[in-house]
Design a protein around this motif. Structure first.
Motif, PDB file in Angstrom:
ATOM      1  N   ILE A   8       0.854  -1.180   0.000  1.00  0.00           N
ATOM      2  CA  ILE A   8       0.000   0.000   0.000  1.00  0.00           C
ATOM      3  C   ILE A   8       0.891   1.232   0.000  1.00  0.00           C
ATOM      4  O   ILE A   8       1.865   1.294   0.733  1.00  0.00           O
ATOM      5  CB  ILE A   8      -0.967   0.016   1.208  1.00  0.00           C
ATOM      6  CG1 ILE A   8      -1.932   1.183   1.102  1.00  0.00           C
ATOM      7  CG2 ILE A   8      -0.244   0.047   2.514  1.00  0.00           C
ATOM      8  CD1 ILE A   8      -3.095   1.085   2.058  1.00  0.00           C
ATOM      9  N   ASP A   9       0.591   2.175  -0.868  1.00  0.00           N
ATOM     10  CA  ASP A   9       1.349   3.419  -0.906  1.00  0.00           C
ATOM     11  C   ASP A   9       0.862   4.332   0.199  1.00  0.00           C
ATOM     12  O   ASP A   9      -0.326   4.525   0.373  1.00  0.00           O
ATOM     13  CB  ASP A   9       1.162   4.128  -2.246  1.00  0.00           C
ATOM     14  CG  ASP A   9       1.826   3.385  -3.372  1.00  0.00           C
ATOM     15  OD1 ASP A   9       1.314   3.462  -4.487  1.00  0.00           O
ATOM     16  OD2 ASP A   9       2.861   2.741  -3.131  1.00  0.00           O
ATOM     17  N   SER A  10       1.776   4.902   0.918  1.00  0.00           N
ATOM     18  CA  SER A  10       1.429   5.829   1.982  1.00  0.00           C
ATOM     19  C   SER A  10       1.423   7.246   1.426  1.00  0.00           C
ATOM     20  O   SER A  10       2.140   7.565   0.498  1.00  0.00           O
ATOM     21  CB  SER A  10       2.459   5.720   3.106  1.00  0.00           C
ATOM     22  OG  SER A  10       2.222   6.731   4.037  1.00  0.00           O
ATOM     23  N   ALA A  11       0.619   8.102   2.023  1.00  0.00           N
ATOM     24  CA  ALA A  11       0.574   9.494   1.584  1.00  0.00           C
ATOM     25  C   ALA A  11       1.799  10.254   2.077  1.00  0.00           C
ATOM     26  O   ALA A  11       2.123  11.301   1.585  1.00  0.00           O
ATOM     27  CB  ALA A  11      -0.687  10.161   2.098  1.00  0.00           C
ATOM     28  N   HIS A  30       6.693   1.074   2.256  1.00  0.00           N
ATOM     29  CA  HIS A  30       5.586   0.171   1.936  1.00  0.00           C
ATOM     30  C   HIS A  30       5.526  -0.918   2.999  1.00  0.00           C
ATOM     31  O   HIS A  30       6.543  -1.383   3.492  1.00  0.00           O
ATOM     32  CB  HIS A  30       5.807  -0.494   0.575  1.00  0.00           C
ATOM     33  CG  HIS A  30       5.768   0.470  -0.558  1.00  0.00           C
ATOM     34  ND1 HIS A  30       4.616   1.084  -0.960  1.00  0.00           N
ATOM     35  CD2 HIS A  30       6.745   0.936  -1.370  1.00  0.00           C
ATOM     36  CE1 HIS A  30       4.870   1.879  -1.978  1.00  0.00           C
ATOM     37  NE2 HIS A  30       6.164   1.813  -2.241  1.00  0.00           N
ATOM     38  N   TYR A  40      -5.495  -4.300   5.206  1.00  0.00           N
ATOM     39  CA  TYR A  40      -5.059  -3.063   5.844  1.00  0.00           C
ATOM     40  C   TYR A  40      -3.571  -3.168   6.170  1.00  0.00           C
ATOM     41  O   TYR A  40      -3.021  -4.269   6.244  1.00  0.00           O
ATOM     42  CB  TYR A  40      -5.898  -2.782   7.093  1.00  0.00           C
ATOM     43  CG  TYR A  40      -5.751  -3.846   8.163  1.00  0.00           C
ATOM     44  CD1 TYR A  40      -4.850  -3.665   9.214  1.00  0.00           C
ATOM     45  CD2 TYR A  40      -6.481  -5.020   8.119  1.00  0.00           C
ATOM     46  CE1 TYR A  40      -4.700  -4.634  10.184  1.00  0.00           C
ATOM     47  CE2 TYR A  40      -6.331  -5.999   9.084  1.00  0.00           C
ATOM     48  CZ  TYR A  40      -5.429  -5.794  10.117  1.00  0.00           C
ATOM     49  OH  TYR A  40      -5.264  -6.760  11.075  1.00  0.00           O
ATOM     50  N   PRO A  41      -2.889  -2.038   6.378  1.00  0.00           N
ATOM     51  CA  PRO A  41      -1.446  -2.057   6.651  1.00  0.00           C
ATOM     52  C   PRO A  41      -1.096  -2.845   7.915  1.00  0.00           C
ATOM     53  O   PRO A  41      -1.796  -2.755   8.928  1.00  0.00           O
ATOM     54  CB  PRO A  41      -1.094  -0.582   6.828  1.00  0.00           C
ATOM     55  CG  PRO A  41      -2.167   0.159   6.100  1.00  0.00           C
ATOM     56  CD  PRO A  41      -3.403  -0.664   6.270  1.00  0.00           C
ATOM     57  N   LYS A  96      -4.749   6.953  12.803  1.00  0.00           N
ATOM     58  CA  LYS A  96      -5.495   6.644  11.582  1.00  0.00           C
ATOM     59  C   LYS A  96      -6.414   5.477  11.893  1.00  0.00           C
ATOM     60  O   LYS A  96      -6.021   4.528  12.572  1.00  0.00           O
ATOM     61  CB  LYS A  96      -4.548   6.233  10.455  1.00  0.00           C
ATOM     62  CG  LYS A  96      -3.634   7.329   9.980  1.00  0.00           C
ATOM     63  CD  LYS A  96      -2.705   6.800   8.895  1.00  0.00           C
ATOM     64  CE  LYS A  96      -1.780   7.886   8.398  1.00  0.00           C
ATOM     65  NZ  LYS A  96      -0.884   7.375   7.340  1.00  0.00           N
ATOM     66  N   LEU A 115      -6.056   9.931   8.319  1.00  0.00           N
ATOM     67  CA  LEU A 115      -5.975   9.061   7.143  1.00  0.00           C
ATOM     68  C   LEU A 115      -6.197   9.914   5.903  1.00  0.00           C
ATOM     69  O   LEU A 115      -7.011  10.832   5.930  1.00  0.00           O
ATOM     70  CB  LEU A 115      -7.061   7.989   7.245  1.00  0.00           C
ATOM     71  CG  LEU A 115      -6.966   6.763   6.356  1.00  0.00           C
ATOM     72  CD1 LEU A 115      -5.719   5.956   6.667  1.00  0.00           C
ATOM     73  CD2 LEU A 115      -8.193   5.889   6.526  1.00  0.00           C
ATOM     74  N   THR A 116      -5.479   9.633   4.826  1.00  0.00           N
ATOM     75  CA  THR A 116      -5.732  10.373   3.596  1.00  0.00           C
ATOM     76  C   THR A 116      -6.858   9.695   2.831  1.00  0.00           C
ATOM     77  O   THR A 116      -7.154   8.517   3.045  1.00  0.00           O
ATOM     78  CB  THR A 116      -4.490  10.439   2.686  1.00  0.00           C
ATOM     79  OG1 THR A 116      -4.214   9.130   2.187  1.00  0.00           O
ATOM     80  CG2 THR A 116      -3.293  11.018   3.415  1.00  0.00           C
ATOM     81  N   GLU A 169      -5.462   6.681   1.001  1.00  0.00           N
ATOM     82  CA  GLU A 169      -5.259   5.526   1.879  1.00  0.00           C
ATOM     83  C   GLU A 169      -6.594   4.838   2.178  1.00  0.00           C
ATOM     84  O   GLU A 169      -6.701   3.612   2.106  1.00  0.00           O
ATOM     85  CB  GLU A 169      -4.610   5.952   3.201  1.00  0.00           C
ATOM     86  CG  GLU A 169      -3.165   6.348   3.085  1.00  0.00           C
ATOM     87  CD  GLU A 169      -2.632   6.926   4.377  1.00  0.00           C
ATOM     88  OE1 GLU A 169      -1.547   6.485   4.802  1.00  0.00           O
ATOM     89  OE2 GLU A 169      -3.285   7.821   4.967  1.00  0.00           O
ATOM     90  N   THR A 228      -7.935   3.087  -0.927  1.00  0.00           N
ATOM     91  CA  THR A 228      -7.100   1.933  -1.260  1.00  0.00           C
ATOM     92  C   THR A 228      -7.456   0.741  -0.383  1.00  0.00           C
ATOM     93  O   THR A 228      -7.589  -0.383  -0.866  1.00  0.00           O
ATOM     94  CB  THR A 228      -5.604   2.285  -1.115  1.00  0.00           C
ATOM     95  OG1 THR A 228      -5.292   3.346  -2.013  1.00  0.00           O
ATOM     96  CG2 THR A 228      -4.719   1.081  -1.411  1.00  0.00           C
TER      97      THR A 228
END
Length: 173
Positions: A27-30, A36, A52-53, A71, A157-158, A161, A164
């Motif tokens: 998952i790309d983080s903002a 990752h 989820y991360p 988050k 949280l963005t 994110e 995603t």
């Protein structure tokens, strides 16, 4: 639907099962400085899953959270009411917008689409209180029997994110 006021206090019943590591997804983080991470799989008692991360450390019946950053994603499962999904959604938004503890407006109108065999509704509420502004994004999946609702405050949280994570929604029952 025009600009309205809203907040969400509905607590449906959802329980986690054992999370297993998914090593093939990233998952790309903002935040550019973050690395990752592997994703874990959350499976509800109702049979749906999301990924989820792995850095997220708190799992409850209705929330996944990364405590260090605050988050989180909240989720609920509802039976489809007699009045139907769209009337239920209109009532939910109207009720939330009518709360007076913050200035709540519908920032992004409800959109309706499809994913797999689900109808998907998305919208965003902006809540301006005495201290900060929060946008709450909502994504709702609907099948023939249930409404699967996800929401998160943005920030911390963005939106990317949140979307995603929720995009990994599948049903495994």
């Amino acid at each position: 639907m025009g600009a309205r006021k809203k907040t969400n206090n509905i607590e449906p019943e959802v329980k986690p099962t054992d999370a297993s590591v998914e090593t093939s997804h990233m998952i790309d983080s903002a935040v550019p400085t973050e690395v990752h991470s592997e994703l874990l799989k959350y499976q509800s008692k109702d049979g749906w899953t999301i990924q989820y991360p792995a850095s997220w450390d708190k799992i409850t019946d209705s929330t996944l959270q990364e405590s260090a950053t605050e988050k989180y994603i909240s989720f609920h499962t509802h039976a489809i009411p007699k009045e139907g999904v769209e009337k239920w959604l209109d009532n939910k938004i109207e009720k939330t917008l009518s709360f007076e503890e913050a200035d709540n407006t519908l920032l992004e109108d409800v959109t309706k689409g499809t994913k797999d065999n689900y109808t998907v509704y998305k919208y965003t509420i902006q809540s301006v209180g005495s201290i900060k502004t929060t946008e709450n994004s909502f994504i709702i999946f609907v099948d023939n029997e249930h409404i699967y609702e996800f929401h998160a405050p943005i920030p911390p949280l963005t939106k990317v994110e949140f979307e995603t994570i929720v995009a990994t929604f599948t049903f495994e029952k």
